[in-house]
Design an enzyme around this catalytic site. Structure first.
Site, PDB file in Angstrom:
ATOM      1  N   ASN A 168       0.872  -1.170   0.000  1.00 45.23           N
ATOM      2  CA  ASN A 168       0.000   0.000   0.000  1.00 45.23           C
ATOM      3  C   ASN A 168       0.908   1.218   0.000  1.00 45.23           C
ATOM      4  O   ASN A 168       1.446   1.606   1.037  1.00 45.23           O
ATOM      5  CB  ASN A 168      -0.904  -0.020   1.239  1.00 45.23           C
ATOM      6  CG  ASN A 168      -1.861   1.159   1.286  1.00 45.23           C
ATOM      7  OD1 ASN A 168      -1.776   2.077   0.480  1.00 45.23           O
ATOM      8  ND2 ASN A 168      -2.759   1.139   2.256  1.00 45.23           N
ATOM      9  N   ARG A 187      -2.657  -2.038  -3.411  1.00 43.74           N
ATOM     10  CA  ARG A 187      -3.807  -1.161  -3.226  1.00 43.74           C
ATOM     11  C   ARG A 187      -3.660   0.022  -4.176  1.00 43.74           C
ATOM     12  O   ARG A 187      -2.641   0.702  -4.177  1.00 43.74           O
ATOM     13  CB  ARG A 187      -3.876  -0.653  -1.792  1.00 43.74           C
ATOM     14  CG  ARG A 187      -5.056   0.285  -1.555  1.00 43.74           C
ATOM     15  CD  ARG A 187      -4.872   1.116  -0.314  1.00 43.74           C
ATOM     16  NE  ARG A 187      -6.021   1.987  -0.070  1.00 43.74           N
ATOM     17  CZ  ARG A 187      -5.939   3.166   0.532  1.00 43.74           C
ATOM     18  NH1 ARG A 187      -4.776   3.615   0.946  1.00 43.74           N
ATOM     19  NH2 ARG A 187      -7.011   3.902   0.710  1.00 43.74           N
ATOM     20  N   HIS A 198     -12.580   3.577   0.240  1.00 46.62           N
ATOM     21  CA  HIS A 198     -12.631   2.573   1.317  1.00 46.62           C
ATOM     22  C   HIS A 198     -13.417   1.336   0.886  1.00 46.62           C
ATOM     23  O   HIS A 198     -13.956   0.605   1.721  1.00 46.62           O
ATOM     24  CB  HIS A 198     -13.278   3.145   2.597  1.00 46.62           C
ATOM     25  CG  HIS A 198     -12.503   4.244   3.251  1.00 46.62           C
ATOM     26  ND1 HIS A 198     -13.106   5.335   3.838  1.00 46.62           N
ATOM     27  CD2 HIS A 198     -11.167   4.423   3.417  1.00 46.62           C
ATOM     28  CE1 HIS A 198     -12.189   6.137   4.338  1.00 46.62           C
ATOM     29  NE2 HIS A 198     -10.987   5.603   4.096  1.00 46.62           N
ATOM     30  N   HIS A 234     -16.922   3.366   8.098  1.00 40.71           N
ATOM     31  CA  HIS A 234     -15.477   3.218   8.245  1.00 40.71           C
ATOM     32  C   HIS A 234     -14.948   4.529   8.807  1.00 40.71           C
ATOM     33  O   HIS A 234     -14.962   5.563   8.134  1.00 40.71           O
ATOM     34  CB  HIS A 234     -14.833   2.911   6.890  1.00 40.71           C
ATOM     35  CG  HIS A 234     -13.339   2.822   6.949  1.00 40.71           C
ATOM     36  ND1 HIS A 234     -12.663   1.621   6.889  1.00 40.71           N
ATOM     37  CD2 HIS A 234     -12.382   3.779   7.076  1.00 40.71           C
ATOM     38  CE1 HIS A 234     -11.357   1.848   6.975  1.00 40.71           C
ATOM     39  NE2 HIS A 234     -11.169   3.163   7.082  1.00 40.71           N
ATOM     40  N   LEU A 235     -14.471   4.488  10.049  1.00 41.61           N
ATOM     41  CA  LEU A 235     -14.092   5.707  10.761  1.00 41.61           C
ATOM     42  C   LEU A 235     -12.635   5.634  11.203  1.00 41.61           C
ATOM     43  O   LEU A 235     -12.264   4.791  12.019  1.00 41.61           O
ATOM     44  CB  LEU A 235     -14.994   5.898  11.990  1.00 41.61           C
ATOM     45  CG  LEU A 235     -16.507   5.800  11.748  1.00 41.61           C
ATOM     46  CD1 LEU A 235     -17.260   5.890  13.063  1.00 41.61           C
ATOM     47  CD2 LEU A 235     -16.966   6.876  10.775  1.00 41.61           C
ATOM     48  N   GLY A 236     -11.825   6.509  10.632  1.00 42.29           N
ATOM     49  CA  GLY A 236     -10.427   6.622  11.020  1.00 42.29           C
ATOM     50  C   GLY A 236     -10.011   8.057  10.782  1.00 42.29           C
ATOM     51  O   GLY A 236     -10.804   8.979  10.985  1.00 42.29           O
ATOM     52  N   ASN A 237      -8.770   8.286  10.374  1.00 41.56           N
ATOM     53  CA  ASN A 237      -8.409   9.645   9.982  1.00 41.56           C
ATOM     54  C   ASN A 237      -9.184  10.051   8.732  1.00 41.56           C
ATOM     55  O   ASN A 237      -9.557  11.206   8.566  1.00 41.56           O
ATOM     56  CB  ASN A 237      -6.903   9.745   9.733  1.00 41.56           C
ATOM     57  CG  ASN A 237      -6.436  11.179   9.616  1.00 41.56           C
ATOM     58  OD1 ASN A 237      -6.739  12.005  10.471  1.00 41.56           O
ATOM     59  ND2 ASN A 237      -5.703  11.489   8.561  1.00 41.56           N
ATOM     60  N   ARG A 277      -9.755  16.467   7.237  1.00 44.05           N
ATOM     61  CA  ARG A 277     -10.533  16.875   6.073  1.00 44.05           C
ATOM     62  C   ARG A 277     -11.871  17.465   6.516  1.00 44.05           C
ATOM     63  O   ARG A 277     -12.502  16.974   7.453  1.00 44.05           O
ATOM     64  CB  ARG A 277     -10.773  15.690   5.144  1.00 44.05           C
ATOM     65  CG  ARG A 277      -9.508  15.077   4.578  1.00 44.05           C
ATOM     66  CD  ARG A 277      -9.809  13.851   3.741  1.00 44.05           C
ATOM     67  NE  ARG A 277      -8.667  12.955   3.715  1.00 44.05           N
ATOM     68  CZ  ARG A 277      -8.736  11.656   3.479  1.00 44.05           C
ATOM     69  NH1 ARG A 277      -9.907  11.098   3.217  1.00 44.05           N
ATOM     70  NH2 ARG A 277      -7.657  10.911   3.490  1.00 44.05           N
ATOM     71  N   ARG A 294      -8.493  10.054  20.002  1.00 46.23           N
ATOM     72  CA  ARG A 294      -8.188   9.730  21.398  1.00 46.23           C
ATOM     73  C   ARG A 294      -7.774  10.972  22.177  1.00 46.23           C
ATOM     74  O   ARG A 294      -8.230  11.188  23.310  1.00 46.23           O
ATOM     75  CB  ARG A 294      -7.079   8.677  21.464  1.00 46.23           C
ATOM     76  CG  ARG A 294      -7.486   7.328  20.885  1.00 46.23           C
ATOM     77  CD  ARG A 294      -6.278   6.440  20.651  1.00 46.23           C
ATOM     78  NE  ARG A 294      -5.374   7.015  19.641  1.00 46.23           N
ATOM     79  CZ  ARG A 294      -4.306   6.399  19.165  1.00 46.23           C
ATOM     80  NH1 ARG A 294      -3.998   5.190  19.599  1.00 46.23           N
ATOM     81  NH2 ARG A 294      -3.548   6.979  18.247  1.00 46.23           N
ATOM     82  N   GLY A 330     -10.200   2.556  12.779  1.00 44.88           N
ATOM     83  CA  GLY A 330      -9.587   2.827  14.079  1.00 44.88           C
ATOM     84  C   GLY A 330     -10.517   3.448  15.095  1.00 44.88           C
ATOM     85  O   GLY A 330     -10.557   3.036  16.262  1.00 44.88           O
ATOM     86  N   GLU A 378      -8.433  -4.849   5.318  1.00 44.93           N
ATOM     87  CA  GLU A 378      -8.285  -4.560   3.894  1.00 44.93           C
ATOM     88  C   GLU A 378      -7.156  -5.371   3.269  1.00 44.93           C
ATOM     89  O   GLU A 378      -7.223  -5.767   2.105  1.00 44.93           O
ATOM     90  CB  GLU A 378      -8.036  -3.071   3.707  1.00 44.93           C
ATOM     91  CG  GLU A 378      -9.223  -2.208   4.128  1.00 44.93           C
ATOM     92  CD  GLU A 378      -8.905  -0.731   4.129  1.00 44.93           C
ATOM     93  OE1 GLU A 378      -9.095  -0.100   3.068  1.00 44.93           O
ATOM     94  OE2 GLU A 378      -8.479  -0.209   5.171  1.00 44.93           O
TER      95      GLU A 378
END
Length: 398
Positions: A10, A89, A178, A206-209, A239, A283, A329, A383
């Protein structure tokens, strides 16, 4: 035992995430990340046999050097003879690709043509492909596209209300991203929950950065929150997500921003970071909010409100909601985000089980709603597994 390992790559603009996956067991034999490539202090961090190690590269070393060192490492660990394919990817496949494909010169050319739609991603993906073709010339190379899963959307979902010629002549439309994650967790939901694939209504968050939500009906993506680029949709780590397009003109004409500065603002300085003025890390923001930091609390409230609103909106193309999936994440680890989101979706019948929600953290799969509620479930994404299995299947077909 026959060879069963796939190398998954990736490739980002300054990084290279990699893993060697045993397709029989699903285990990661080797995993790691080359970061700060082409910068002053590039290095490779990897995990093998339970131990973490670091390889220091020279200043300015880029992707080709990183892959060369990775090849040396793979051979040193005697893993090269088990490799059957390399899976890549690729972020944007445009309308060219509706599924994973073996990489040929024609495929590379199509990825190059699509690079205008993903200038931050596809050129980096091509760097990884070219470097891997040199290093692993004898192995089949397979491209797995983030956008492919969403090619089942209808024009009513993917077209913008712009002059139709912009779509026909330049491919300006919603593509979604995603896709490998949404595909993986939705197929897992069918297995784990015993859902009928041909009669299922799933929303996957799908929740991350980076964050996106997808409406999946009978196993197919029918709508998704990201668009032409990964900037559209939800509020994310850095974003902005959806904004009034008129803001662009205001920033340029009134505040004298350059287009490059606007792009930087919307992609790197907004979202959780922009509102909290603390961090893009959920966090850190949750900890600050718990200590009374007002902007951190505001950032969380906006994030959860916009997420709940998007989930509710996707009940329209689905005709209702049977299952809500949290992954990524943040989705897998933040019981607080899940609590705040589900509490706003009570009108859809969702009722949280607080104890189950607290238990579903740190990679733990679990249903987090009560027995008389539509199901909300935490499913850790994988993934790399999707890329590995697709690469192995295509390699063995030829």
């Amino acid at each position: 035992m026959s060879s069963s390992h796939v190398l998954v790559l990736n490739c980002g603009s300054s990084s290279l995430k990699f893993a060697i996956i045993d397709i029989h067991s699903g285990s990661e034999v080797l995993s790691g990340l080359a970061e700060c490539l082409a910068e002053q202090q590039p290095l490779i961090k990897y995990k093998y046999d339970g131990e973490k190690q670091t390889i220091t590269l020279s200043a300015g070393d880029a992707h080709q050097v990183a892959i060369t060192r990775l090849v040396e490492l793979v051979k040193h660990l005697n893993l090269d003879k088990q490799l059957i394919a390399v899976g890549h990817r690729v972020v944007h496949g445009g309308e060219h690709f509706t599924h994973s494909v073996r990489i040929t010169p024609e495929v590379i050319e199509a990825i190059k043509q699509t690079s205008a739609l993903a200038p931050l991603h596809n050129p980096a993906n091509l760097l990884g492909i070219e470097a891997a073709q040199t290093a692993f010339a004898a192995l089949p190379q397979v491209a797995v596209f983030d956008t492919a899963f969403h090619q089942s959307m209808e024009p009513t979902a993917f077209l913008y209300a712009l002059p139709y010629s912009l779509y026909k002549e330049h491919g300006i439309r919603r593509y979604g991203f995603h896709g490998t994650s949404h595909y993986y967790v939705s197929t897992q939901a069918h297995k784990i929950l015993g859902l009928d694939k041909d009669n299922s209504r799933i929303v996957s968050a799908h929740l991350g950065n980076g964050c996106s939500v997808t409406a999946i009906k009978n196993g197919l993506s029918v709508d998704t929150s990201m668009g032409l680029t990964p900037l559209e949709g939800l509020m994310m780590g850095t974003r902005s997500g959806d904004i009034d397009p008129g803001i662009f003109a205001f920033l340029v004409n009134q505040l004298k921003y350059s287009p490059t500065q606007v792009d930087l603002l919307l992609n790197k300085q907004s979202g959780l970071l922009g509102i909290s003025e603390l961090s893009n890390d959920c966090r850190t923001i949750e900890e600050a909010a718990a200590q009374g930091h007002e902007q951190a609390q505001l950032a969380l409230d906006i994030f959860c409100y916009r997420l709940a609103k998007q989930i509710a909106a996707f009940a329209v193309p689905l005709g209702g909601l049977d299952t809500l999936i949290f992954t990524g994440g943040i989705g897998e680890n933040s019981d607080e985000i899940r609590r705040k989101v589900v509490s706003q979706l009570g009108f859809l019948g969702l009722t949280l089980d607080n104890e189950k929600n607290l238990a579903a953290r740190f990679g733990q799969l679990g249903i987090i709603t009560t027995t008389n509620s539509p199901c909300a479930v935490v499913i850790p994404t994988n993934e790399e597994w999707v890329i590995a299995t697709d690469a192995a299947t295509i390699a063995q077909e030829q």
